[in-house]
Design a protein around this motif. Structure first.
Motif, PDB file in Angstrom:
ATOM      1  N   VAL A   1      -7.270 -68.235  59.421  1.00 25.46           N
ATOM      2  CA  VAL A   1      -7.462 -68.237  57.921  1.00 25.46           C
ATOM      3  C   VAL A   1      -6.396 -67.358  57.345  1.00 25.46           C
ATOM      4  O   VAL A   1      -6.112 -66.244  58.010  1.00 25.46           O
ATOM      5  N   ALA A   2      -4.976 -67.791  56.804  1.00 25.13           N
ATOM      6  CA  ALA A   2      -3.893 -67.360  56.333  1.00 25.13           C
ATOM      7  C   ALA A   2      -4.138 -66.473  55.367  1.00 25.13           C
ATOM      8  O   ALA A   2      -3.496 -65.290  55.178  1.00 25.13           O
ATOM      9  N   ASP A   3      -5.230 -66.526  54.312  1.00 23.82           N
ATOM     10  CA  ASP A   3      -5.731 -65.628  53.315  1.00 23.82           C
ATOM     11  C   ASP A   3      -5.616 -64.219  53.268  1.00 23.82           C
ATOM     12  O   ASP A   3      -6.271 -64.021  54.362  1.00 23.82           O
ATOM     13  N   PRO A   4      -4.770 -63.525  52.298  1.00 19.73           N
ATOM     14  CA  PRO A   4      -4.843 -61.752  52.658  1.00 19.73           C
ATOM     15  C   PRO A   4      -5.582 -61.478  52.020  1.00 19.73           C
ATOM     16  O   PRO A   4      -5.964 -60.324  51.094  1.00 19.73           O
ATOM     17  N   VAL A   5      -6.696 -61.958  51.383  1.00 19.01           N
ATOM     18  CA  VAL A   5      -7.507 -61.418  50.113  1.00 19.01           C
ATOM     19  C   VAL A   5      -7.941 -59.896  50.592  1.00 19.01           C
ATOM     20  O   VAL A   5      -8.596 -59.583  51.830  1.00 19.01           O
ATOM     21  N   ARG A   6      -8.572 -59.056  49.918  1.00 20.13           N
ATOM     22  CA  ARG A   6      -8.805 -57.811  50.217  1.00 20.13           C
ATOM     23  C   ARG A   6      -9.315 -57.941  49.541  1.00 20.13           C
ATOM     24  O   ARG A   6      -9.668 -58.210  48.599  1.00 20.13           O
ATOM     25  N   LEU A   7     -10.783 -57.266  50.065  1.00 21.03           N
ATOM     26  CA  LEU A   7     -12.283 -56.366  49.115  1.00 21.03           C
ATOM     27  C   LEU A   7     -12.750 -54.761  49.340  1.00 21.03           C
ATOM     28  O   LEU A   7     -12.481 -54.401  50.054  1.00 21.03           O
ATOM     29  N   SER A   8     -13.412 -54.337  48.469  1.00 20.17           N
ATOM     30  CA  SER A   8     -13.526 -53.350  48.748  1.00 20.17           C
ATOM     31  C   SER A   8     -15.398 -52.951  49.222  1.00 20.17           C
ATOM     32  O   SER A   8     -15.848 -53.979  49.194  1.00 20.17           O
ATOM     33  N   ALA A   9     -16.021 -51.977  49.462  1.00 20.99           N
ATOM     34  CA  ALA A   9     -16.995 -51.627  49.678  1.00 20.99           C
ATOM     35  C   ALA A   9     -18.183 -51.762  48.770  1.00 20.99           C
ATOM     36  O   ALA A   9     -19.192 -53.007  48.835  1.00 20.99           O
ATOM     37  N   ASP A  10     -17.858 -51.778  47.216  1.00 20.70           N
ATOM     38  CA  ASP A  10     -17.947 -53.100  46.297  1.00 20.70           C
ATOM     39  C   ASP A  10     -18.622 -54.185  46.229  1.00 20.70           C
ATOM     40  O   ASP A  10     -19.315 -54.345  45.795  1.00 20.70           O
ATOM     41  N   ASP A  11     -17.031 -54.653  46.633  1.00 21.87           N
ATOM     42  CA  ASP A  11     -17.195 -56.017  46.505  1.00 21.87           C
ATOM     43  C   ASP A  11     -18.218 -56.495  47.687  1.00 21.87           C
ATOM     44  O   ASP A  11     -18.791 -57.474  47.244  1.00 21.87           O
TER      45      ASP A  11
ATOM     46  N   VAL B   1     -11.849 -70.196  55.028  1.00 24.72           N
ATOM     47  CA  VAL B   1     -12.422 -68.189  54.080  1.00 24.72           C
ATOM     48  C   VAL B   1     -12.049 -67.123  55.585  1.00 24.72           C
ATOM     49  O   VAL B   1     -12.454 -66.892  56.227  1.00 24.72           O
ATOM     50  N   GLY B   2     -11.840 -66.259  54.418  1.00 22.75           N
ATOM     51  CA  GLY B   2     -11.386 -64.965  55.276  1.00 22.75           C
ATOM     52  C   GLY B   2     -12.597 -64.333  55.821  1.00 22.75           C
ATOM     53  O   GLY B   2     -11.544 -63.150  56.292  1.00 22.75           O
TER      54      GLY B   2
ATOM     55  N   ALA C   1     -18.862 -64.674  68.610  1.00 19.13           N
ATOM     56  CA  ALA C   1     -18.631 -65.200  67.129  1.00 19.13           C
ATOM     57  C   ALA C   1     -17.005 -64.125  66.893  1.00 19.13           C
ATOM     58  O   ALA C   1     -16.397 -64.475  65.931  1.00 19.13           O
ATOM     59  N   LEU C   2     -17.222 -62.807  67.640  1.00 14.51           N
ATOM     60  CA  LEU C   2     -17.017 -61.842  67.237  1.00 14.51           C
ATOM     61  C   LEU C   2     -15.076 -62.039  67.923  1.00 14.51           C
ATOM     62  O   LEU C   2     -14.044 -61.809  67.238  1.00 14.51           O
ATOM     63  N   ASP C   3     -15.714 -62.222  69.249  1.00 16.69           N
ATOM     64  CA  ASP C   3     -14.258 -62.905  69.799  1.00 16.69           C
ATOM     65  C   ASP C   3     -12.800 -64.244  69.017  1.00 16.69           C
ATOM     66  O   ASP C   3     -11.838 -64.128  68.708  1.00 16.69           O
ATOM     67  N   LEU C   4     -14.055 -64.970  68.294  1.00 10.75           N
ATOM     68  CA  LEU C   4     -13.267 -65.909  67.755  1.00 10.75           C
ATOM     69  C   LEU C   4     -12.880 -65.696  66.503  1.00 10.75           C
ATOM     70  O   LEU C   4     -12.421 -65.863  66.159  1.00 10.75           O
ATOM     71  N   ALA C   5     -13.955 -64.200  65.669  1.00  5.97           N
ATOM     72  CA  ALA C   5     -12.689 -63.547  64.055  1.00  5.97           C
ATOM     73  C   ALA C   5     -11.684 -63.333  64.115  1.00  5.97           C
ATOM     74  O   ALA C   5     -11.408 -62.878  63.688  1.00  5.97           O
ATOM     75  N   GLU C   6     -11.481 -62.634  65.825  1.00  3.50           N
ATOM     76  CA  GLU C   6     -10.406 -62.421  65.770  1.00  3.50           C
ATOM     77  C   GLU C   6      -9.063 -62.848  65.808  1.00  3.50           C
ATOM     78  O   GLU C   6      -7.875 -62.830  65.337  1.00  3.50           O
ATOM     79  N   GLU C   7      -9.617 -63.503  66.532  1.00  2.00           N
ATOM     80  CA  GLU C   7      -9.021 -64.768  67.314  1.00  2.00           C
ATOM     81  C   GLU C   7      -7.904 -65.833  65.847  1.00  2.00           C
ATOM     82  O   GLU C   7      -6.930 -66.254  65.609  1.00  2.00           O
ATOM     83  N   LEU C   8      -9.469 -66.024  64.789  1.00  2.00           N
ATOM     84  CA  LEU C   8      -9.202 -66.977  63.587  1.00  2.00           C
ATOM     85  C   LEU C   8      -8.772 -65.802  62.661  1.00  2.00           C
ATOM     86  O   LEU C   8      -8.993 -66.748  61.395  1.00  2.00           O
ATOM     87  N   ASN C   9      -8.488 -65.058  62.847  1.00  2.00           N
ATOM     88  CA  ASN C   9      -8.591 -63.714  61.238  1.00  2.00           C
ATOM     89  C   ASN C   9      -9.518 -64.004  60.314  1.00  2.00           C
ATOM     90  O   ASN C   9      -8.971 -63.881  58.883  1.00  2.00           O
ATOM     91  N   ILE C  10     -10.002 -63.506  60.805  1.00  2.00           N
ATOM     92  CA  ILE C  10     -11.607 -62.861  59.963  1.00  2.00           C
ATOM     93  C   ILE C  10     -12.216 -62.072  60.228  1.00  2.00           C
ATOM     94  O   ILE C  10     -12.412 -61.800  61.184  1.00  2.00           O
ATOM     95  N   THR C  11     -12.584 -61.629  58.837  1.00  2.00           N
ATOM     96  CA  THR C  11     -12.827 -60.566  58.645  1.00  2.00           C
ATOM     97  C   THR C  11     -14.857 -60.883  58.460  1.00  2.00           C
ATOM     98  O   THR C  11     -15.643 -61.669  58.088  1.00  2.00           O
TER      99      THR C  11
END
Length: 280
Positions: A132-142, A225-226, A238-248
């Protein structure tokens, strides 16, 4: 009343139950989540049977077919006919080509997303899951707000305790939420809605009521979705995949606390001295 007709379009059904508490029994009506089977036909051939909550079924069909690689966009579909009375959904694609259903039940060993590590995947996952290429950023409140929005959309869960809920959120606002007895179905309903409506996924996150399994993570990647924010825990795969797929991947969101398991660079309020790596 037959077993199909009584559930037509209904999310819930009432039936009497015998309750027990503190040494006493009593009878009263309880609200039960509906479980409904829809058999999907693609170009006249039986493709799959989806056991689901019988709402937003057309969205579910679009999302499921896209996540399985049968269609890529809404333009690939010529027609969709959903009949809750017969428990069927009939789809005609413009290409007229259907991949054999057997391939979706066979796992093979291969590299995911061009990486060198070998894992087990469904063949359709390799065709449709991309970083996922989306550079979305979010805060703890988000993050905390996303879970509040999910909770506010969980009326069916509060009523029955028998469904999963997924929500698409952006900048502290709810885009849409879907509930279903199947956790994958809830995500496919979101995917299908976005395909049909042309909803932009830029800057969005998925909030989810359950745990982050490998299947849930792959669904989020296929939607594009990122960030996935979940009430429960992730699995190691799931976490191995998250690292590879650029997902937080964010889990265990409880009260004012949560864990960020992958790609913490998307957390915009984390200080560099706290050891967070930079972006992709």
């Amino acid at each position: 009343m037959n077993g199909v007709s009584r559930f037509l379009g209904a999310e819930t059904w009432k039936r009497p139950v015998l309750r027990y508490r503190a040494g006493e029994y009593w009878e009263e009506d309880d609200v039960i989540a509906t479980e409904f089977a829809v058999t999907l036909y693609v170009n006249g051939e039986e493709f799959a049977t989806l056991v689901c909550t019988p709402t937003y079924v057309e969205d579910l069909v679009y999302g499921f077919l896209a996540s399985e690689g049968v269609i890529r966009t809404v333009d690939d579909v010529k027609s969709v006919q959903v009949s809750l009375w017969t428990g069927t959904a009939r789809v005609e694609t413009k290409s007229g080509v259907v991949l054999p259903p057997a391939m979706y039940n066979k796992r093979y060993i291969g590299s995911c997303c061009g990486k060198g590590r070998q894992s087990f995947y469904f063949q359709s996952d390799a065709l449709t899951a991309r970083p996922v290429a989306d550079p979305v950023r979010l805060s703890a409140d988000d993050v905390l707000r996303a879970m509040d929005l999910l909770d506010a959309s969980s009326g069916l869960f509060e009523e029955t305790g028998g469904v999963h809920v997924a929500a698409l959120v952006r900048a502290g606002q709810l885009v849409l939420a879907r509930a279903d007895i199947g956790r994958h179905n809830a995500l496919d309903k979101i995917y299908g809605h976005c395909l049909k409506s042309g909803e932009s996924l830029s800057g969005t996150a998925v909030a989810f009521s359950g745990r982050i399994s490998s299947e849930v993570l792959l669904k989020v990647a296929k939607i594009g979705v990122g960030v996935v924010i979940a009430r429960g825990a992730p699995t190691a795969l799931a976490l191995d995949l998250a690292e590879e797929l650029n997902i937080t991947a964010i889990g265990f969101v409880r009260g004012q606390a949560f864990n960020v398991y992958s790609h913490p660079w998307r957390m915009k309020d984390v200080k560099r001295e706290q050891g967070v790596a930079g972006g992709t």
